[in-house]
Design a protein around this motif. Structure first.
Motif, PDB file in Angstrom:
ATOM      1  N   TYR A  95     -26.156  -7.034 -17.752  1.00  0.00           N
ATOM      2  CA  TYR A  95     -25.534  -6.336 -18.888  1.00  0.00           C
ATOM      3  C   TYR A  95     -24.212  -5.726 -18.459  1.00  0.00           C
ATOM      4  O   TYR A  95     -23.189  -5.870 -19.140  1.00  0.00           O
ATOM      5  N   GLU A  96     -24.214  -5.039 -17.315  1.00  0.00           N
ATOM      6  CA  GLU A  96     -22.989  -4.405 -16.836  1.00  0.00           C
ATOM      7  C   GLU A  96     -21.929  -5.452 -16.495  1.00  0.00           C
ATOM      8  O   GLU A  96     -20.739  -5.233 -16.727  1.00  0.00           O
ATOM      9  N   SER A  97     -22.371  -6.586 -15.953  1.00  0.00           N
ATOM     10  CA  SER A  97     -21.406  -7.644 -15.600  1.00  0.00           C
ATOM     11  C   SER A  97     -20.726  -8.204 -16.842  1.00  0.00           C
ATOM     12  O   SER A  97     -19.503  -8.403 -16.862  1.00  0.00           O
ATOM     13  N   VAL A  98     -21.513  -8.466 -17.879  1.00  0.00           N
ATOM     14  CA  VAL A  98     -20.939  -8.991 -19.121  1.00  0.00           C
ATOM     15  C   VAL A  98     -20.049  -7.939 -19.775  1.00  0.00           C
ATOM     16  O   VAL A  98     -18.925  -8.230 -20.211  1.00  0.00           O
ATOM     17  N   ARG A  99     -20.534  -6.703 -19.852  1.00  0.00           N
ATOM     18  CA  ARG A  99     -19.789  -5.629 -20.516  1.00  0.00           C
ATOM     19  C   ARG A  99     -18.458  -5.360 -19.833  1.00  0.00           C
ATOM     20  O   ARG A  99     -17.448  -5.109 -20.501  1.00  0.00           O
ATOM     21  N   ASP A 100     -18.439  -5.437 -18.511  1.00  0.00           N
ATOM     22  CA  ASP A 100     -17.227  -5.083 -17.767  1.00  0.00           C
ATOM     23  C   ASP A 100     -16.353  -6.284 -17.435  1.00  0.00           C
ATOM     24  O   ASP A 100     -15.325  -6.134 -16.753  1.00  0.00           O
ATOM     25  N   PHE A 101     -16.753  -7.474 -17.883  1.00  0.00           N
ATOM     26  CA  PHE A 101     -15.949  -8.670 -17.615  1.00  0.00           C
ATOM     27  C   PHE A 101     -14.627  -8.601 -18.366  1.00  0.00           C
ATOM     28  O   PHE A 101     -14.584  -8.319 -19.570  1.00  0.00           O
ATOM     29  N   HIS A 102     -13.515  -8.862 -17.645  1.00  0.00           N
ATOM     30  CA  HIS A 102     -12.183  -8.773 -18.244  1.00  0.00           C
ATOM     31  C   HIS A 102     -11.680 -10.150 -18.677  1.00  0.00           C
ATOM     32  O   HIS A 102     -11.877 -11.141 -17.993  1.00  0.00           O
ATOM     33  N   VAL A 103     -11.042 -10.163 -19.837  1.00  0.00           N
ATOM     34  CA  VAL A 103     -10.462 -11.381 -20.362  1.00  0.00           C
ATOM     35  C   VAL A 103      -9.275 -11.003 -21.241  1.00  0.00           C
ATOM     36  O   VAL A 103      -9.248  -9.928 -21.838  1.00  0.00           O
ATOM     37  N   GLY A 104      -8.274 -11.882 -21.299  1.00  0.00           N
ATOM     38  CA  GLY A 104      -7.115 -11.606 -22.144  1.00  0.00           C
ATOM     39  C   GLY A 104      -5.814 -11.744 -21.366  1.00  0.00           C
ATOM     40  O   GLY A 104      -5.801 -11.674 -20.136  1.00  0.00           O
ATOM     41  N   PRO A 105      -4.699 -11.946 -22.064  1.00  0.00           N
ATOM     42  CA  PRO A 105      -3.392 -12.126 -21.402  1.00  0.00           C
ATOM     43  C   PRO A 105      -2.863 -10.808 -20.814  1.00  0.00           C
ATOM     44  O   PRO A 105      -2.477  -9.893 -21.549  1.00  0.00           O
ATOM     45  N   ALA A 106      -2.829 -10.750 -19.484  1.00  0.00           N
ATOM     46  CA  ALA A 106      -2.356  -9.532 -18.822  1.00  0.00           C
ATOM     47  C   ALA A 106      -0.879  -9.295 -19.086  1.00  0.00           C
ATOM     48  O   ALA A 106      -0.424  -8.147 -19.147  1.00  0.00           O
ATOM     49  N   ALA A 107      -0.103 -10.366 -19.270  1.00  0.00           N
ATOM     50  CA  ALA A 107       1.334 -10.226 -19.519  1.00  0.00           C
ATOM     51  C   ALA A 107       1.618  -9.469 -20.815  1.00  0.00           C
ATOM     52  O   ALA A 107       2.667  -8.838 -20.959  1.00  0.00           O
ATOM     53  N   LEU A 108       0.663  -9.515 -21.748  1.00  0.00           N
ATOM     54  CA  LEU A 108       0.828  -8.801 -23.022  1.00  0.00           C
ATOM     55  C   LEU A 108       0.114  -7.456 -23.011  1.00  0.00           C
ATOM     56  O   LEU A 108       0.006  -6.803 -24.057  1.00  0.00           O
ATOM     57  N   GLY A 109      -0.364  -7.048 -21.843  1.00  0.00           N
ATOM     58  CA  GLY A 109      -1.081  -5.782 -21.751  1.00  0.00           C
ATOM     59  C   GLY A 109      -2.451  -5.824 -22.382  1.00  0.00           C
ATOM     60  O   GLY A 109      -2.997  -4.785 -22.760  1.00  0.00           O
ATOM     61  N   LEU A 110      -3.045  -7.021 -22.463  1.00  0.00           N
ATOM     62  CA  LEU A 110      -4.317  -7.178 -23.167  1.00  0.00           C
ATOM     63  C   LEU A 110      -5.396  -7.784 -22.271  1.00  0.00           C
ATOM     64  O   LEU A 110      -6.265  -8.520 -22.734  1.00  0.00           O
ATOM     65  N   ASP A 111      -5.349  -7.473 -20.964  1.00  0.00           N
ATOM     66  CA  ASP A 111      -6.412  -7.889 -20.053  1.00  0.00           C
ATOM     67  C   ASP A 111      -7.508  -6.833 -20.131  1.00  0.00           C
ATOM     68  O   ASP A 111      -7.542  -5.872 -19.359  1.00  0.00           O
TER      69      ASP A 111
END
Length: 468
Positions: free
Chosen positions: A57-73
């Protein structure tokens, strides 16, 4: 000089108009289903986070995704809180706009009740929290946590124990929650915004201006508005203002009145709300609950909820503050505006609904995350307090509503009765002469059928009318 006419009393929580009743019924039907899904998601999160597989649960909840260049990681939990809840607040914005231009909030006299009740229902829980933490030496950062009402969760409780609740009480709860959402949004914007990026904020403002101009110009097509909305959301997030504010702003811009000259049956706001509300209630809010309600709950942790001032303040704010605040605000409004409660209801009914508003799940969890963002352990404890306070409020209101359920059932049956089968409840046609003529014809036809049956059976049908 003639004496001025006496001021006419008006009824508090009286019967809704037929169009308003239809709208409320449609809205609550979707929210009730969403509330059941929300409850299921919260239970799933608690089970997932309190079993041997909690690390997943913690692994899924804390998994990061998104374009870091747009400040959305962002983490999955962050995407749910800032992204999916923007859809929820978009629907809240449409609801608020509709209430302001076509609903109860359009009439200042009628609006006074839900506005005062909502304000009192936010001020008193904040005061309760503050007093508990003054005496206990706790942190004041969480004063806003118990101020919110979760309409979907509240309606899920109603779906189980209050199926016959009169439409006036349901509408009161819905309008109260809309006003509550507005002030919760303002609290988030004013008290939980730091380190503003004015370039991004200016870009979001320009995007909102383009959104408004397109609406005014009658431009249609989801392929125009959805990409623009995503850009506005991204800019708002990077500005430092909570990204859900973008959803509210866009919802408020939609037109929620019909143009009769163009043959509109429903306004654009109502059409879009009808399309987006299932997405909000059925997907966005349950997913937020799934990744926010997963806190470790043990016997010791639950006991600490009632001993630590921050968590005790949240529980008492939701259970005591909400009920006392909303009931007190409603009673004072009725008292000082010369209003009287509807003849069909009693003040204990208002107190039961006020207690139900103590279910402060979704927005309370969000504010709890914002208020104690630097303290992960305290954030989880406050989440546990929100869950505990909401559970106690649900049980208390359920007991109170059950006590009056027989009365509610009779009121509900009166509202639903449609003996002439024209699709309009009879209670809305009692002043229509055509209705009484139609009913007289129906009764005469039934009497004639009964007489013919008696002649054919020689009176046997009358003898068999009693119990076998």
């Amino acid at each position: 000089m003639p004496a001025p006419a006496p001021r006419k009393n008006h009824k508090v929580l009286g019967r809704l108009s037929l169009p308003e009743r239809t709208f409320v019924a449609d809205a609550l039907r979707t929210e009730t289903v969403g509330g059941v899904l929300l409850l299921a998601a919260a239970i799933a999160a608690l089970i997932w986070a309190n079993t041997p597989i909690r690390e997943s649960y913690e692994s899924v909840r804390d998994f990061h995704v998104g374009p870091a260049a747009l400040g959305l990681d962002l983490s999955i939990e962050h995407w749910a809180a800032d992204g999916l809840l923007a859809v929820f607040f978009f629907v809240a914005g449409i609801e608020l706009k509709r209430e302001l231009v076509a609903g109860d909030l359009r009439d200042p006299r009628a609006a006074a009740l839900p506005v005062v009740a909502a304000l009192s229902g936010m001020a008193v829980p904040a005061l309760v929290y503050t007093l508990v933490n003054v005496t206990g030496g706790g942190s004041f950062d969480g004063w806003a946590v118990p101020t919110a009402t979760d309409i979907a969760f509240a309606l899920a409780v109603l779906a189980v124990i209050g199926t016959s609740l009169p439409s006036s009480l349901r509408a009161f709860l819905l309008t109260l929650a809309v006003v509550d959402d507005l002030f919760a949004i303002l609290i988030i914007a004013v008290f939980f915004t730091e380190n503003l990026n004015f370039a991004a904020l200016g870009g979001a403002a320009v995007g909102l201006g383009v959104f408004w101009l397109l609406l005014r110009g009658g431009v249609r097509g989801w392929y125009v508005y959805v990409p623009l909305a995503l850009v506005i959301w991204g800019l708002m997030y990077n500005s430092g203002v909570h990204a859900t504010i973008a959803g509210v702003a866009m919802g408020l811009m939609l037109r929620c009145t019909t143009r009769k000259d163009e043959g509109e049956q429903r306004s654009p706001g109502e059409r879009i709300e009808h399309l987006v509300r299932p997405l909000s209630a059925g997907l966005a809010v349950p997913l937020f609950a799934l990744f926010s309600a997963g806190v470790a709950v043990s016997g010791g942790a639950l006991g600490e909820v009632f001993t630590r001032p921050e968590t005790l303040g949240v529980v008492l704010g939701l259970v005591v503050g909400k009920a006392v605040g909303i009931f007190g605000g409603t009673w004072l409004t009725a008292r000082f505006t010369r209003a009287s409660l509807s003849d069909d209801l009693a003040w204990p009914d208002v107190f039961a609904v006020s207690s139900l508003a103590g279910i402060g799940f979704t927005v309370s969890l969000l504010i709890g995350e914002l208020a104690f963002a630097g303290d992960k352990a305290l954030t989880d404890e406050v989440k546990a307090a929100v869950l505990m306070g909401s559970l106690i409020a649900a049980v208390l209101s359920g007991v109170l509503l059950k006590i009056r359920n027989a009365k509610y059932r009779r009121l509900w049956e009166d509202e639903e009765r449609d003996e002439d089968l024209d699709g309009i409840p009879d209670i809305y046609e009692q002043d229509n002469p055509a209705y009484h003529l139609r009913m007289a014809e129906i009764h005469e036809r039934k009497a004639a059928e009964h007489r013919r049956l008696a002649e054919v059976t020689g009176g046997a049908s009358e003898e068999n009318d009693g119990p076998a």
